[in-house]
Design a protein around this motif. Structure first.
Motif, PDB file in Angstrom:
ATOM      1  N   TRP A 111      54.672  53.715  31.984  1.00 65.52           N
ATOM      2  CA  TRP A 111      53.696  52.647  31.742  1.00 65.52           C
ATOM      3  C   TRP A 111      54.096  51.375  32.481  1.00 65.52           C
ATOM      4  O   TRP A 111      53.242  50.661  33.029  1.00 65.52           O
ATOM      5  N   LEU A 112      55.376  51.070  32.489  1.00 62.52           N
ATOM      6  CA  LEU A 112      55.850  49.867  33.164  1.00 62.52           C
ATOM      7  C   LEU A 112      55.525  49.910  34.653  1.00 62.52           C
ATOM      8  O   LEU A 112      54.961  48.960  35.211  1.00 62.52           O
ATOM      9  N   PHE A 113      55.866  50.990  35.327  1.00 54.67           N
ATOM     10  CA  PHE A 113      55.610  51.081  36.753  1.00 54.67           C
ATOM     11  C   PHE A 113      54.122  51.243  37.056  1.00 54.67           C
ATOM     12  O   PHE A 113      53.666  50.831  38.131  1.00 54.67           O
ATOM     13  N   SER A 114      53.365  51.824  36.147  1.00 54.60           N
ATOM     14  CA  SER A 114      51.909  51.858  36.330  1.00 54.60           C
ATOM     15  C   SER A 114      51.339  50.449  36.297  1.00 54.60           C
ATOM     16  O   SER A 114      50.465  50.098  37.101  1.00 54.60           O
ATOM     17  N   GLY A 115      51.842  49.627  35.382  1.00 53.19           N
ATOM     18  CA  GLY A 115      51.404  48.238  35.321  1.00 53.19           C
ATOM     19  C   GLY A 115      51.783  47.462  36.570  1.00 53.19           C
ATOM     20  O   GLY A 115      51.005  46.638  37.071  1.00 53.19           O
ATOM     21  N   VAL A 116      52.972  47.715  37.093  1.00 59.22           N
ATOM     22  CA  VAL A 116      53.402  47.059  38.327  1.00 59.22           C
ATOM     23  C   VAL A 116      52.504  47.483  39.486  1.00 59.22           C
ATOM     24  O   VAL A 116      52.096  46.653  40.318  1.00 59.22           O
ATOM     25  N   ALA A 117      52.150  48.761  39.555  1.00 55.68           N
ATOM     26  CA  ALA A 117      51.270  49.243  40.616  1.00 55.68           C
ATOM     27  C   ALA A 117      49.883  48.600  40.515  1.00 55.68           C
ATOM     28  O   ALA A 117      49.304  48.192  41.526  1.00 55.68           O
ATOM     29  N   VAL A 118      49.361  48.494  39.304  1.00 60.95           N
ATOM     30  CA  VAL A 118      48.058  47.843  39.127  1.00 60.95           C
ATOM     31  C   VAL A 118      48.144  46.373  39.531  1.00 60.95           C
ATOM     32  O   VAL A 118      47.237  45.841  40.184  1.00 60.95           O
ATOM     33  N   PHE A 119      49.227  45.702  39.160  1.00 63.18           N
ATOM     34  CA  PHE A 119      49.405  44.298  39.546  1.00 63.18           C
ATOM     35  C   PHE A 119      49.373  44.142  41.059  1.00 63.18           C
ATOM     36  O   PHE A 119      48.685  43.265  41.593  1.00 63.18           O
ATOM     37  N   PHE A 120      50.130  44.983  41.779  1.00 66.06           N
ATOM     38  CA  PHE A 120      50.147  44.866  43.231  1.00 66.06           C
ATOM     39  C   PHE A 120      48.811  45.250  43.845  1.00 66.06           C
ATOM     40  O   PHE A 120      48.416  44.691  44.877  1.00 66.06           O
ATOM     41  N   ALA A 121      48.092  46.189  43.246  1.00 67.79           N
ATOM     42  CA  ALA A 121      46.775  46.551  43.764  1.00 67.79           C
ATOM     43  C   ALA A 121      45.793  45.385  43.614  1.00 67.79           C
ATOM     44  O   ALA A 121      45.062  45.045  44.549  1.00 67.79           O
ATOM     45  N   VAL A 122      45.780  44.763  42.442  1.00 69.18           N
ATOM     46  CA  VAL A 122      44.870  43.636  42.215  1.00 69.18           C
ATOM     47  C   VAL A 122      45.268  42.450  43.086  1.00 69.18           C
ATOM     48  O   VAL A 122      44.419  41.819  43.736  1.00 69.18           O
ATOM     49  N   THR A 123      46.547  42.134  43.119  1.00 69.21           N
ATOM     50  CA  THR A 123      47.022  41.028  43.940  1.00 69.21           C
ATOM     51  C   THR A 123      46.737  41.283  45.420  1.00 69.21           C
ATOM     52  O   THR A 123      46.317  40.378  46.148  1.00 69.21           O
ATOM     53  N   GLY A 124      46.955  42.503  45.864  1.00 72.89           N
ATOM     54  CA  GLY A 124      46.674  42.847  47.256  1.00 72.89           C
ATOM     55  C   GLY A 124      45.189  42.749  47.582  1.00 72.89           C
ATOM     56  O   GLY A 124      44.815  42.311  48.673  1.00 72.89           O
ATOM     57  N   GLY A 125      44.330  43.153  46.644  1.00 74.39           N
ATOM     58  CA  GLY A 125      42.896  43.032  46.877  1.00 74.39           C
ATOM     59  C   GLY A 125      42.444  41.582  46.982  1.00 74.39           C
ATOM     60  O   GLY A 125      41.651  41.225  47.872  1.00 74.39           O
ATOM     61  N   VAL A 126      42.968  40.737  46.108  1.00 78.10           N
ATOM     62  CA  VAL A 126      42.628  39.311  46.169  1.00 78.10           C
ATOM     63  C   VAL A 126      43.186  38.694  47.445  1.00 78.10           C
ATOM     64  O   VAL A 126      42.507  37.910  48.119  1.00 78.10           O
ATOM     65  N   TYR A 127      44.408  39.052  47.794  1.00 76.08           N
ATOM     66  CA  TYR A 127      45.033  38.519  49.007  1.00 76.08           C
ATOM     67  C   TYR A 127      44.280  38.988  50.248  1.00 76.08           C
ATOM     68  O   TYR A 127      44.118  38.229  51.203  1.00 76.08           O
ATOM     69  N   LEU A 128      43.826  40.215  50.247  1.00 74.66           N
ATOM     70  CA  LEU A 128      43.066  40.742  51.374  1.00 74.66           C
ATOM     71  C   LEU A 128      41.755  39.989  51.542  1.00 74.66           C
ATOM     72  O   LEU A 128      41.311  39.731  52.665  1.00 74.66           O
ATOM     73  N   ARG A 129      41.150  39.618  50.440  1.00 76.46           N
ATOM     74  CA  ARG A 129      39.859  38.910  50.479  1.00 76.46           C
ATOM     75  C   ARG A 129      40.004  37.483  50.990  1.00 76.46           C
ATOM     76  O   ARG A 129      39.175  37.018  51.762  1.00 76.46           O
ATOM     77  N   TYR A 130      41.055  36.774  50.568  1.00 77.95           N
ATOM     78  CA  TYR A 130      41.141  35.356  50.845  1.00 77.95           C
ATOM     79  C   TYR A 130      42.171  34.953  51.897  1.00 77.95           C
ATOM     80  O   TYR A 130      42.224  33.783  52.271  1.00 77.95           O
ATOM     81  N   ALA A 131      42.986  35.850  52.371  1.00 80.65           N
ATOM     82  CA  ALA A 131      44.021  35.483  53.340  1.00 80.65           C
ATOM     83  C   ALA A 131      43.839  36.263  54.630  1.00 80.65           C
ATOM     84  O   ALA A 131      43.266  37.356  54.650  1.00 80.65           O
ATOM     85  N   ASP A 132      44.337  35.682  55.699  1.00 80.02           N
ATOM     86  CA  ASP A 132      44.261  36.332  57.005  1.00 80.02           C
ATOM     87  C   ASP A 132      45.631  36.755  57.514  1.00 80.02           C
ATOM     88  O   ASP A 132      45.803  37.013  58.693  1.00 80.02           O
TER      89      ASP A 132
END
Length: 132
Positions: free
Chosen positions: A6-27
């Motif tokens: 569960w811990l590493f699943s949460g970490v993976a979800v965090f990086f997926a969400v953060t990466g999606g937001v970063y992909l949208r707003y950063a170059d």
């Protein structure tokens, strides 16, 4: 294993969400690549832990009513005098420093790393104990 999964699943979800937001707003392609690799590495660990939990079930450490002797027959235990983890860690550190400092140090690191890996793979007494 379930808590770690569960811990590493949460970490993976965090990086997926953060990466999606970063992909949208950063170059910045380096930041996007770093977040993508972080997601993939944590997802790989989470998948391994979920697979182990489904295969083996709860460990004695996960149960409140477990006895100490139940943990004695662990599959992935190394003898107390095994130098393989230390040798592998030193070799990996030397390889990492060799990438920065120069090829000569990386070659020395690989020379130290290979015996450490052989110590993990060809552990003496593993076949006699019926271990993994």
């Amino acid at each position: 294993m379930k808590a770690e999964a569960w811990l590493f699943s949460g970490v993976a979800v965090f990086f997926a969400v953060t990466g999606g937001v970063y992909l949208r707003y950063a170059d910045d392609p380096a930041g996007i690549a770093a977040l993508a690799v972080s997601f993939l590495m944590s997802a790989l660990i989470a998948a391994f832990l979920w697979r182990q939990f489904r295969r083996d079930g709860y460990r004695p450490e996960d149960r409140g009513d477990a006895q100490v002797r139940e943990a004695a027959d662990r599959r992935f235990s190394f003898p107390a005098r095994s130098y393989a983890p230390v040798v592998s860690a030193v070799g990996t550190a030397l390889v990492g420093l060799g990438v920065v400092q120069g090829l000569w140090l990386a070659l020395i690191g690989f020379g130290v790393l290979v015996p450490g890996v052989f110590g993990f793979v060809f552990r003496p007494g593993a076949d006699r104990e019926g271990g993994a």
